[in-house]
Design a protein around this motif. Structure first.
Motif, PDB file in Angstrom:
ATOM      1  N   LYS A  93       1.742  -5.842 -81.598  1.00  0.00           N
ATOM      2  CA  LYS A  93       1.153  -6.319 -80.345  1.00  0.00           C
ATOM      3  C   LYS A  93       1.734  -7.776 -80.110  1.00  0.00           C
ATOM      4  CE  LYS A  93      -2.771  -6.057 -77.134  1.00  0.00           C
ATOM      5  NZ  LYS A  93      -4.063  -5.494 -77.021  1.00  0.00           N
ATOM      6  N   CYS A  94       2.186  -8.135 -79.077  1.00  0.00           N
ATOM      7  CA  CYS A  94       2.601  -9.416 -78.826  1.00  0.00           C
ATOM      8  C   CYS A  94       2.087  -9.919 -77.508  1.00  0.00           C
ATOM      9  CB  CYS A  94       4.271  -9.519 -78.880  1.00  0.00           C
ATOM     10  SG  CYS A  94       5.035  -8.966 -80.566  1.00  0.00           S
ATOM     11  N   LEU A  95       2.136 -11.356 -77.370  1.00  0.00           N
ATOM     12  CA  LEU A  95       2.053 -12.028 -76.154  1.00  0.00           C
ATOM     13  C   LEU A  95       3.128 -12.655 -75.538  1.00  0.00           C
ATOM     14  CD1 LEU A  95       0.293 -13.239 -73.741  1.00  0.00           C
ATOM     15  CD2 LEU A  95      -0.223 -15.219 -75.274  1.00  0.00           C
ATOM     16  N   VAL A  96       3.683 -12.052 -74.269  1.00  0.00           N
ATOM     17  CA  VAL A  96       4.961 -12.683 -73.890  1.00  0.00           C
ATOM     18  C   VAL A  96       4.664 -13.479 -72.784  1.00  0.00           C
ATOM     19  CG1 VAL A  96       7.225 -11.868 -72.801  1.00  0.00           C
ATOM     20  CG2 VAL A  96       6.013 -10.192 -74.469  1.00  0.00           C
ATOM     21  N   ARG A  97       5.450 -14.721 -72.758  1.00  0.00           N
ATOM     22  CA  ARG A  97       5.290 -15.658 -71.654  1.00  0.00           C
ATOM     23  C   ARG A  97       6.642 -15.879 -71.099  1.00  0.00           C
ATOM     24  NH1 ARG A  97       1.542 -20.304 -74.874  1.00  0.00           N
ATOM     25  NH2 ARG A  97      -0.264 -19.268 -74.400  1.00  0.00           N
ATOM     26  N   VAL A  98       6.767 -15.462 -69.864  1.00  0.00           N
ATOM     27  CA  VAL A  98       7.830 -15.632 -69.085  1.00  0.00           C
ATOM     28  C   VAL A  98       7.774 -16.937 -68.253  1.00  0.00           C
ATOM     29  CG1 VAL A  98       9.519 -14.405 -67.534  1.00  0.00           C
ATOM     30  CG2 VAL A  98       8.228 -13.076 -69.241  1.00  0.00           C
ATOM     31  N   TYR A  99       8.536 -17.661 -68.251  1.00  0.00           N
ATOM     32  CA  TYR A  99       8.947 -19.020 -67.443  1.00  0.00           C
ATOM     33  C   TYR A  99      10.090 -18.700 -66.614  1.00  0.00           C
ATOM     34  CZ  TYR A  99       5.862 -20.914 -71.030  1.00  0.00           C
ATOM     35  OH  TYR A  99       4.735 -21.181 -71.910  1.00  0.00           O
ATOM     36  N   VAL A 100       9.612 -18.656 -65.426  1.00  0.00           N
ATOM     37  CA  VAL A 100      10.903 -18.491 -64.451  1.00  0.00           C
ATOM     38  C   VAL A 100      11.139 -19.920 -63.652  1.00  0.00           C
ATOM     39  CG1 VAL A 100      11.584 -17.409 -62.330  1.00  0.00           C
ATOM     40  CG2 VAL A 100      10.420 -16.092 -63.992  1.00  0.00           C
ATOM     41  N   VAL A 101      12.002 -20.660 -63.713  1.00  0.00           N
ATOM     42  CA  VAL A 101      12.104 -22.045 -63.281  1.00  0.00           C
ATOM     43  C   VAL A 101      12.563 -22.082 -61.816  1.00  0.00           C
ATOM     44  CG1 VAL A 101      13.147 -24.509 -63.696  1.00  0.00           C
ATOM     45  CG2 VAL A 101      12.431 -22.729 -65.618  1.00  0.00           C
ATOM     46  N   ARG A 102      13.648 -21.485 -61.605  1.00  0.00           N
ATOM     47  CA  ARG A 102      14.522 -21.531 -60.474  1.00  0.00           C
ATOM     48  C   ARG A 102      15.408 -20.537 -60.338  1.00  0.00           C
ATOM     49  NH1 ARG A 102      19.180 -25.564 -59.367  1.00  0.00           N
ATOM     50  NH2 ARG A 102      20.026 -25.507 -61.425  1.00  0.00           N
ATOM     51  N   ALA A 103      16.067 -20.205 -59.048  1.00  0.00           N
ATOM     52  CA  ALA A 103      17.112 -19.229 -59.103  1.00  0.00           C
ATOM     53  C   ALA A 103      18.344 -20.216 -57.871  1.00  0.00           C
ATOM     54  CB  ALA A 103      16.847 -17.999 -58.163  1.00  0.00           C
ATOM     55  N   PHE A 104      19.410 -19.542 -57.984  1.00  0.00           N
ATOM     56  CA  PHE A 104      20.382 -20.162 -57.119  1.00  0.00           C
ATOM     57  C   PHE A 104      21.487 -19.147 -56.782  1.00  0.00           C
ATOM     58  CE2 PHE A 104      21.151 -21.575 -61.552  1.00  0.00           C
ATOM     59  CZ  PHE A 104      22.655 -21.206 -61.543  1.00  0.00           C
TER      60      PHE A 104
END
Length: 748
Positions: free
Chosen positions: A249-260
């Motif tokens: 079991k894992c904790l997943v942190r997804v950091y979405v900064v920006r899109a272009f």
């Protein structure tokens, strides 16, 4: 040798699959996976298959993979198959004879963590280098650490110095222009095991379309020669030290900064994107958290989701376009294999920082140290450290050395990857890119530290109070009845981009020398982004627009001096533009106020050339008073057209609430109290009192001439009266008719 790690993505009807590996007329059968829903890995992972293969690579037969399911009564249907060609990539030397590193082996040229001698040899050099960094940090006395957020690191990595505001000795962020799997030095993150797609047996794809996989096989192959002499013992096998194959079991942190480079989805040529993250059956992301009217959105979003790897290994990050009436259109999606990142020897599940830190900026989480791989902390590894957090002391040499040794192992650094988005309706066509990173924390290693705060920078509300005290030497734009040059002066002001807040003073009438007194306060409220030194202006482009578009402009105060006219358009006399972050030093006396103070100054010593004028930031000094020049454009040059005495004060929203002040001279007239200006008696509108206008316009200037003229007129009138009455008077004297009448009366 065969590393059969597990099977992924098979349909729900498969019960107990097993794998058959066929090559060179030999077949290898693995044990069955008893329960695919709880553990899709094989109970035994490493196998040895002895083959007789040709020496020429082009004649080596392919490896055929068959996945068989176990049903009742011994029925074993085939549920998937694959063919592995080009086996030269798996050829190597026997273990221990210079072969490519096996899973869990450090790459060539790296520093071994088990070699203490190497670490001791590096210690003096690292200590010296970091000591020099400490000295360099201490020289930056004027650096504001409160503004050093994650976005400063991001913009520094992008090369935008105006937004980063960071020193050169800070830790760096690596930005990859592609997916992390596409970086050559990380071998696609398949150094432990590769992913082989499985296809439907006997199926034929439609012409022009690729076949659709029905599952995946996770494994790896190693082909090496055995000694020809049977008496020589075989070499050590590969795949000896393997990680546990049980799901974790894992904790997943997804950091979405920006899109272009997003494609437009709305009629205005823009879109309203928002983020949706899916892992297994869990989906995060709300449609009301969209960024309106943009093709280059800045999200700054963090998504935390727990999952069991490898049961839930495919992380999907999607961008959707918000519409007023659902359903929303999908812009594009990217998929990340979390299992490969967790198993890779490059340690792609959590980036390694550049510097060991004993101080964390505000918003980065708890004040933990960053460094050796003992405990994860934020977006890197670290150990807890006691003592006061001091940023300029980068930690003890031992911890910095440990971080340096880890970095010498060519692990994945603290990074930002750029992933391409694809849409299922337009396969193969890019639908933009998204910059993000993923951290994976197994629960068996304990709770992780607080996440990195990548919330977009929020502007702070300020209030600018500008008091217009006096004017000097303003151009005279009118001529009065007696030919005198004069101006009816007033001043207008606003902040650039906030023309709706335009304000103006009262009018100083009949200024004969360009002097004016106002004692008038302008009050402007605005939102300022300190890290980027820009004002944030949310506004709707059209009255029918549903959402506001955010504009960013430099904080600039614009003041204009005008000549008031009643029956024609007002005359423009001059303008003064003051950028609040680069404010020119004001003059303390009007005689010293010249446009040269704002331009390039000439040095009194010719060999020193020119020197730049001194500038100040009102956001640091907060209060300034003095004289600034107004100019007007004439041809290709600007000419001095007047001087303004101003006092500028900048307050935060809280300070403005504690110290209220009204506009102009209205209540509350405080901070400072503005009295009515002392103006000459002739400073009034001539239509209000015409006789007073004649008095101050003619009498005060020409009273001697007027008095002399009136005396001469009186004398002339007396002379004319004498000339007119003299003939009659003389005739009366000569004739004397009254005497004859008197004699006649006496005779009677």
């Amino acid at each position: 040798q065969v590393l059969a790690w597990g099977l992924r993505g098979l349909r729900s009807g498969v019960r107990a699959p097993s794998l058959e590996v066929q090559c060179g007329g030999r077949t290898l059968r693995t044990p069955t996976i008893t329960d695919l829903t709880t553990n899709p890995n094989f109970p035994i992972n490493a196998f040895l298959l002895t083959l007789h293969l040709p020496a020429e690579e082009e004649y080596v037969p392919p490896i055929r993979l068959r996945v068989l399911d176990t049903r009742d009564f011994g029925y074993r249907p085939e549920v998937g198959q694959a063919c592995v060609r080009g086996l030269g990539q798996y050829c190597c030397q026997p273990h221990g004879e210079g072969q490519p590193p096996s899973p869990g082996t450090p790459p060539p040229g790296s520093v071994s963590l088990s070699n203490p001698l190497c670490s001791l040899q590096i210690l003096p050099r690292i200590t010296t280098e970091k000591g020099a960094a400490d000295k360099a940090a201490e020289e930056e006395e004027d650096e504001d650490e409160d503004e050093d957020d994650w976005w400063s690191k991001f913009y520094a990595a992008m090369g935008d110095k105006a937004k980063s505001r960071r020193g050169t000795n800070r830790d760096r962020l690596k930005i990859y222009s592609c997916e992390l799997e596409a970086v050559p030095e990380f071998e696609g993150l398949q150094d432990f095991c590769q992913t082989f797609p499985l296809y439907q047996p006997g199926g034929h794809a439609t012409a022009g379309e690729d076949p659709i996989p029905v599952g995946e096989f996770k494994g790896l192959f190693r082909i090496y020669p055995l000694p020809e002499d049977p008496g020589v013992p075989p070499p050590p096998r590969h795949f000896q030290e393997l990680p546990p194959s049980q799901p974790q079991k894992c904790l997943v942190r997804v950091y979405v900064v920006r899109a272009f480079d997003l494609p437009p989805r709305d009629r205005n040529g823009l879109c309203d994107p928002y983020v949706r993250v899916s892992l297994g059956t869990k989906t995060l992301g709300q449609r009301d958290q969209y960024v309106p009217n943009t093709l280059e959105p800045v999200f700054g979003r963090l998504f935390e989701v727990t999952g069991t790897i490898p049961l839930e290994k495919d992380l999907r990050v999607s961008l959707l376009d918000y519409d007023l009436l659902p359903p929303d259109q999908e812009i594009g999606t990217t998929t990340i294999d979390l299992e490969n990142r967790l198993l890779s020897r490059f340690r792609a599940h959590c980036g390694l920082p550049t510097l060991y830190r004993t101080w964390v900026p505000l918003g980065w989480g708890a004040p933990r140290a960053w460094g050796i791989g003992v405990r994860r902390s934020g977006h890197g590894d670290g150990v807890q450290e006691s003592g006061p957090p001091v940023h300029r002391h980068l930690g003890v040499p031992r911890e910095r050395l440990a971080l340096h040794v880890l970095r010498a192992c060519h692990l994945v650094p603290e990074h930002l990857e750029t992933r391409t988005l694809y849409n299922s309706t337009q396969p193969g066509l890019e639908q933009g890119k998204v910059q993000m990173w993923v951290d994976i924390f197994p629960a068996s290693l304990g709770p992780p530290a607080p996440p990195v705060d990548i919330t977009p920078r929020k502007p702070q509300r300020y209030e600018l109070r500008c008091v217009v005290w006096n004017t000097r030497d303003v151009d005279l734009g009118d001529t009065n009845l007696v030919g005198q040059r004069m101006s009816d002066i007033y001043v207008t002001g606003w902040l650039d981009g906030l023309e709706e807040q335009r304000q103006r003073t009262d009018v100083h009438y009949r200024s004969l020398q360009g002097d004016g007194g106002f004692n008038w306060r302008f009050v402007f409220s605005f939102e300022y982004l300190a890290a980027e030194q820009l004002c944030v202006l949310p506004r709707k482009e059209h009255f029918w627009s549903l959402d506001e578009t955010v504009l960013k402009v430099p904080p600039k105060l614009i003041l204009q001096v005008w000549d008031n006219d009643k029956f024609s358009a007002d005359d423009f006399l001059g303008v003064l533009e003051l950028e609040l972050t680069r404010l020119p030093q004001p003059a303390q006396h009007p005689q010293n106020c010249t446009p040269a103070r704002q331009g390039t100054l000439q040095s009194p010593w010719p060999w020193r050339g020119t020197r730049a004028p001194s500038r100040l930031s009102l956001f640091r000094q907060r209060r300034v008073r003095g004289w600034w020049p107004c100019t007007v454009q004439e041809g290709s040059k600007r000419r001095l057209s007047g001087k303004l005495e101003l006092s500028l004060e900048l307050l935060t929203a809280k300070e403005a609430e504690e110290r209220p002040a009204g506009k102009g001279r209205e209540d509350p007239n405080m901070y400072p109290t503005l009295p009515a200006p002392v103006r000459p008696e002739w400073s009034f509108l001539w239509l209000q009192a015409p006789l007073r206008s004649l008095r101050y316009g003619i009498w005060r200037q020409h009273r001697c001439r007027i008095s002399l003229g009136m005396a001469l007129l009186l004398l002339l009138a007396l002379l004319l009266t004498f000339i007119y009455a003299a003939p009659g008077y003389l005739a009366m004297k000569l004739v004397n008719p009254l005497q004859s009448l008197h004699l006649a009366g006496s005779e009677r």
